[in-house]
Motif scaffolding. Structure first.
Motif, PDB file in Angstrom:
ATOM      1  N   HIS A   1      61.795  74.498 -35.505  1.00 40.10           N
ATOM      2  CA  HIS A   1      60.562  74.763 -34.760  1.00 40.10           C
ATOM      3  C   HIS A   1      60.595  76.121 -34.085  1.00 40.10           C
TER       4      HIS A   1
ATOM      5  N   SER B   1      48.142  67.412 -39.505  1.00 41.49           N
ATOM      6  CA  SER B   1      48.021  67.997 -38.168  1.00 41.49           C
ATOM      7  C   SER B   1      48.977  69.175 -37.974  1.00 41.49           C
ATOM      8  N   SER B   2      49.870  69.369 -38.934  1.00 38.86           N
ATOM      9  CA  SER B   2      50.828  70.468 -38.821  1.00 38.86           C
ATOM     10  C   SER B   2      50.130  71.823 -38.907  1.00 38.86           C
TER      11      SER B   2
ATOM     12  N   LYS C   1      49.778  76.449 -26.073  1.00 40.09           N
ATOM     13  CA  LYS C   1      50.716  75.625 -25.290  1.00 40.09           C
ATOM     14  C   LYS C   1      52.142  75.790 -25.829  1.00 40.09           C
TER      15      LYS C   1
ATOM     16  N   THR D   1      47.478  76.350 -41.058  1.00 42.62           N
ATOM     17  CA  THR D   1      46.933  77.643 -40.625  1.00 42.62           C
ATOM     18  C   THR D   1      47.215  78.765 -41.637  1.00 42.62           C
TER      19      THR D   1
ATOM     20  N   GLY E   1      53.020  65.314 -27.247  1.00 39.72           N
ATOM     21  CA  GLY E   1      52.486  66.659 -27.490  1.00 39.72           C
ATOM     22  C   GLY E   1      52.037  66.878 -28.922  1.00 39.72           C
ATOM     23  N   HIS E   2      52.360  65.926 -29.805  1.00 38.17           N
ATOM     24  CA  HIS E   2      51.913  66.017 -31.195  1.00 38.17           C
ATOM     25  C   HIS E   2      50.742  65.065 -31.421  1.00 38.17           C
ATOM     26  N   ALA E   3      50.204  65.133 -32.634  1.00 39.10           N
ATOM     27  CA  ALA E   3      49.008  64.342 -32.932  1.00 39.10           C
ATOM     28  C   ALA E   3      49.353  63.010 -33.601  1.00 39.10           C
TER      29      ALA E   3
ATOM     30  N   THR F   1      55.570  74.898 -27.654  1.00 39.05           N
ATOM     31  CA  THR F   1      55.915  74.033 -28.782  1.00 39.05           C
ATOM     32  C   THR F   1      56.313  72.653 -28.266  1.00 39.05           C
ATOM     33  N   SER F   2      55.727  71.627 -28.820  1.00 37.25           N
ATOM     34  CA  SER F   2      56.035  70.267 -28.329  1.00 37.25           C
ATOM     35  C   SER F   2      57.401  69.785 -28.794  1.00 37.25           C
ATOM     36  N   SER F   3      57.838  70.231 -29.967  1.00 35.68           N
ATOM     37  CA  SER F   3      59.127  69.785 -30.504  1.00 35.68           C
ATOM     38  C   SER F   3      60.250  70.524 -29.796  1.00 35.68           C
TER      39      SER F   3
ATOM     40  N   ARG G   1      53.322  83.235 -33.846  1.00 32.42           N
ATOM     41  CA  ARG G   1      52.721  83.102 -35.184  1.00 32.42           C
ATOM     42  C   ARG G   1      51.237  82.765 -35.118  1.00 32.42           C
ATOM     43  N   ALA G   2      50.748  82.485 -33.915  1.00 30.41           N
ATOM     44  CA  ALA G   2      49.304  82.235 -33.781  1.00 30.41           C
ATOM     45  C   ALA G   2      48.506  83.541 -33.819  1.00 30.41           C
TER      46      ALA G   2
ATOM     47  N   ILE H   1      42.456  76.096 -33.646  1.00 31.89           N
ATOM     48  CA  ILE H   1      43.834  76.425 -34.043  1.00 31.89           C
ATOM     49  C   ILE H   1      44.786  75.481 -33.304  1.00 31.89           C
ATOM     50  N   ASN H   2      45.800  75.011 -34.009  1.00 24.98           N
ATOM     51  CA  ASN H   2      46.778  74.099 -33.408  1.00 24.98           C
ATOM     52  C   ASN H   2      47.362  74.678 -32.127  1.00 24.98           C
ATOM     53  N   ALA H   3      47.512  73.850 -31.140  1.00 28.32           N
ATOM     54  CA  ALA H   3      48.195  74.180 -29.881  1.00 28.32           C
ATOM     55  C   ALA H   3      47.378  75.060 -28.940  1.00 28.32           C
TER      56      ALA H   3
HETATM   57  C1  LIG Z   1      51.421  79.022 -36.070  1.00 28.74           C
HETATM   58  C2  LIG Z   1      51.739  77.711 -35.376  1.00 28.74           C
HETATM   59  C3  LIG Z   1      52.978  77.118 -35.598  1.00 28.74           C
HETATM   60  C4  LIG Z   1      53.305  75.908 -34.977  1.00 28.74           C
HETATM   61  N1  LIG Z   1      54.552  75.376 -35.176  1.00 28.74           N
HETATM   62  C5  LIG Z   1      54.929  74.301 -34.433  1.00 28.74           C
HETATM   63  C6  LIG Z   1      56.273  73.836 -34.470  1.00 28.74           C
HETATM   64  O1  LIG Z   1      57.129  74.397 -35.161  1.00 28.74           O
HETATM   65  N2  LIG Z   1      56.581  72.754 -33.702  1.00 28.74           N
HETATM   66  C7  LIG Z   1      55.676  72.148 -32.879  1.00 28.74           C
HETATM   67  O2  LIG Z   1      56.018  71.213 -32.155  1.00 28.74           O
HETATM   68  N3  LIG Z   1      54.396  72.561 -32.833  1.00 28.74           N
HETATM   69  C8  LIG Z   1      53.999  73.621 -33.580  1.00 28.74           C
HETATM   70  N4  LIG Z   1      52.705  74.069 -33.505  1.00 28.74           N
HETATM   71  C9  LIG Z   1      51.732  73.308 -32.715  1.00 28.74           C
HETATM   72  C10 LIG Z   1      51.369  71.946 -33.311  1.00 28.74           C
HETATM   73  O3  LIG Z   1      50.892  72.084 -34.644  1.00 28.74           O
HETATM   74  C11 LIG Z   1      50.308  71.259 -32.468  1.00 28.74           C
HETATM   75  O4  LIG Z   1      50.668  71.320 -31.113  1.00 28.74           O
HETATM   76  C12 LIG Z   1      50.150  69.782 -32.834  1.00 28.74           C
HETATM   77  O5  LIG Z   1      49.674  69.681 -34.164  1.00 28.74           O
HETATM   78  C13 LIG Z   1      49.166  69.036 -31.912  1.00 28.74           C
HETATM   79  O6  LIG Z   1      47.915  69.632 -31.934  1.00 28.74           O
HETATM   80  P1  LIG Z   1      47.260  70.279 -30.620  1.00 28.74           P
HETATM   81  O7  LIG Z   1      48.355  70.914 -29.837  1.00 28.74           O
HETATM   82  O8  LIG Z   1      46.282  71.280 -31.159  1.00 28.74           O
HETATM   83  O9  LIG Z   1      46.603  69.158 -29.854  1.00 28.74           O
HETATM   84  C14 LIG Z   1      52.357  75.273 -34.123  1.00 28.74           C
HETATM   85  C15 LIG Z   1      51.116  75.884 -33.903  1.00 28.74           C
HETATM   86  C16 LIG Z   1      50.806  77.102 -34.503  1.00 28.74           C
HETATM   87  C17 LIG Z   1      49.480  77.766 -34.230  1.00 28.74           C
END
Ligand SMILES: Cc1cc2nc3c(=O)[nH]c(=O)nc-3n(C[C@H](O)[C@H](O)[C@H](O)COP(=O)(O)O)c2cc1C
Length: 361
Positions: A329, A131-132, A302, A136, A110-112, A304-306, A336-337, A241-243
């Motif tokens: 996480h 990728s974190s 989606k 944002t 689920g992560h990059a 949270t993957s963690s 927060r999005a 935006i991530n996720a």
């Molecule tokens: C505001 C925000 C906070 C995030 N914090 C986390 C987190 O704490 N743990 C986590 O697994 N994913 C977190 N994500 C999602 C990951 O950054 C993201 O799923 C991952 O980088 C893979 O990218 P993708 O899901 O866009 O393909 C967060 C996303 C956003 C928008």
């Protein structure tokens, strides 16, 4: 090859990694003589900041923004934009990179992790590196500047669904969004969501969500057909935006179930001589150009993957293994999005305002 920049006339470039010394943004193309103070940017960063409730990550980041360039006192002594690049810096204060040592070699589902390795052959694995979603914060800072360019536009976001629980639209109240940590616009949904998210958090799991962002006060005419359509740019911005795994404008996917009659936003002659629309299935955009109605976008985030349940995966050397993601996480990153979605809407609209002015005057 530069893919960390976004926008045409209002051009935003973000930089930095989750556990590096700092993240930030350079904004080029901001018009001069716009009053701008760090506190105005800080107010938006504070909305996105982690650790503010039990439903978001406990990483303690003050997210204090510094204006490094592009702002100077005018003749009246007021700090204004100078028309030169505005550089904003946010230092990382609460990194715990040792939490991530296990993932230097192992890919988190689920992560990059895998895709960055596959593409670049090297990656900063600390906290997900580039990728974190720490990145944002820089978008939110840029969004605060964008809002100043389109000061007549009101941009607001809300969480409208958490897991299976949707808000009741009849109870939608923007004032309610300010009153709870979940950005929930429906007072009845907030306690239910809180109970639900407590359960998700305690079990070490996570859940997805839907965010809605609305821009009011955009006049008819913004948008650049055919390859710079307002809806296309907005969808791209929100999807970046991530996720985020889905974006819709107006009726969105529900339009597939509507008839032509049901979907048509009929018009009457408005008192101001402009059309008065009787509905807004178009989400305020027709032919890639704003109609003057509110611009309405939603995006699905989606889970949270963690999570704390072991997941099967592989390492860099192709060995099968299991992983539990340590670190702190959010149980629902959709919360927060919300300010991030608002920021992306603001950046796209500020850019399109300048593009419209540049072409049409
Ligand atoms: C505001 C925000 C906070 C995030 N914090 C986390 C987190 O704490 N743990 C986590 O697994 N994913 C977190 N994500 C999602 C990951 O950054 C993201 O799923 C991952 O980088 C893979 O990218 P993708 O899901 O866009 O393909 C967060 C996303 C956003 C928008």
């Amino acid at each position: 090859m530069s893919h960390n920049s976004f926008g045409h006339l209002f051009r935003v470039t973000t930089f930095g990694e989750s556990h590096g010394p700092a993240i930030g943004v350079v904004i080029d193309g901001c018009p001069p003589r716009i009053p701008l103070r760090a506190e105005e940017i800080q107010a938006f960063l504070d909305k996105r900041r982690p650790g503010q409730s039990r439903f978001t990550t406990q990483r303690r980041e003050p997210d204090a923004v510094k204006i490094l360039s592009g702002v100077f006192a005018d003749d009246a002594g007021q700090d204004v934009t100078t028309g030169t690049p505005i550089a904003l810096l946010i230092e990382n204060a609460d990194q715990r990179s040792k939490d991530y040592a296990d993932i230097a070699d192992t890919y988190r589902p689920g992560h990059a992790d895998y895709t960055y390795d596959a593409k670049y052959g090297v990656r900063d694995w600390r906290g997900g590196g580039r990728s974190s979603a720490r990145e944002t914060a820089a978008r939110v800072a840029a969004g605060a500047v964008a809002r100043k360019i389109i000061a007549g536009v009101c941009i607001r976001g809300a969480l409208v669904q958490v897991g299976p629980y949707k808000i009741n639209r009849a109870r939608f109240d923007w004032r309610e969004v300010e009153r709870n940590a979940l950005f929930c616009p429906d007072a009845h949904s907030t306690p239910r969501w809180e109970d639900y998210l407590d359960g998700v958090r305690k079990s070490g799991s996570s859940i997805g969500a839907v965010v809605e962002v609305v821009a009011e006060g955009v006049p008819a005419g913004w948008g650049a057909p055919v390859y710079g359509k307002l809806d296309a740019d907005l969808a791209g911005a929100l999807m970046s935006i991530n996720a985020v795994k889905g974006v819709e404008i107006g009726a969105g996917f529900a339009a597939a179930e509507l008839s032509g009659e049901g979907n048509a936003d009929e018009m009457r002659a408005g008192a101001d001589g402009k059309p008065a629309f009787l509905s807004n299935h178009a989400g305020g955009i027709l032919g890639g150009i704003s109609t003057g109605q509110p611009i309405v976008a939603r995006f699905a985030v989606k889970p949270t993957s963690s999570i704390l349940t072991p997941r099967r995966t592989v390492d860099r050397h192709g060995n099968e293994t299991e992983i539990v993601t340590k670190g702190r996480h959010d149980p629902c990153v959709g919360i927060r999005a919300v300010p991030v979605g608002e920021a992306m809407m603001a950046i796209v609209l500020a850019d399109h305002f300048l593009r419209h002015r540049g072409q049409v005057g």
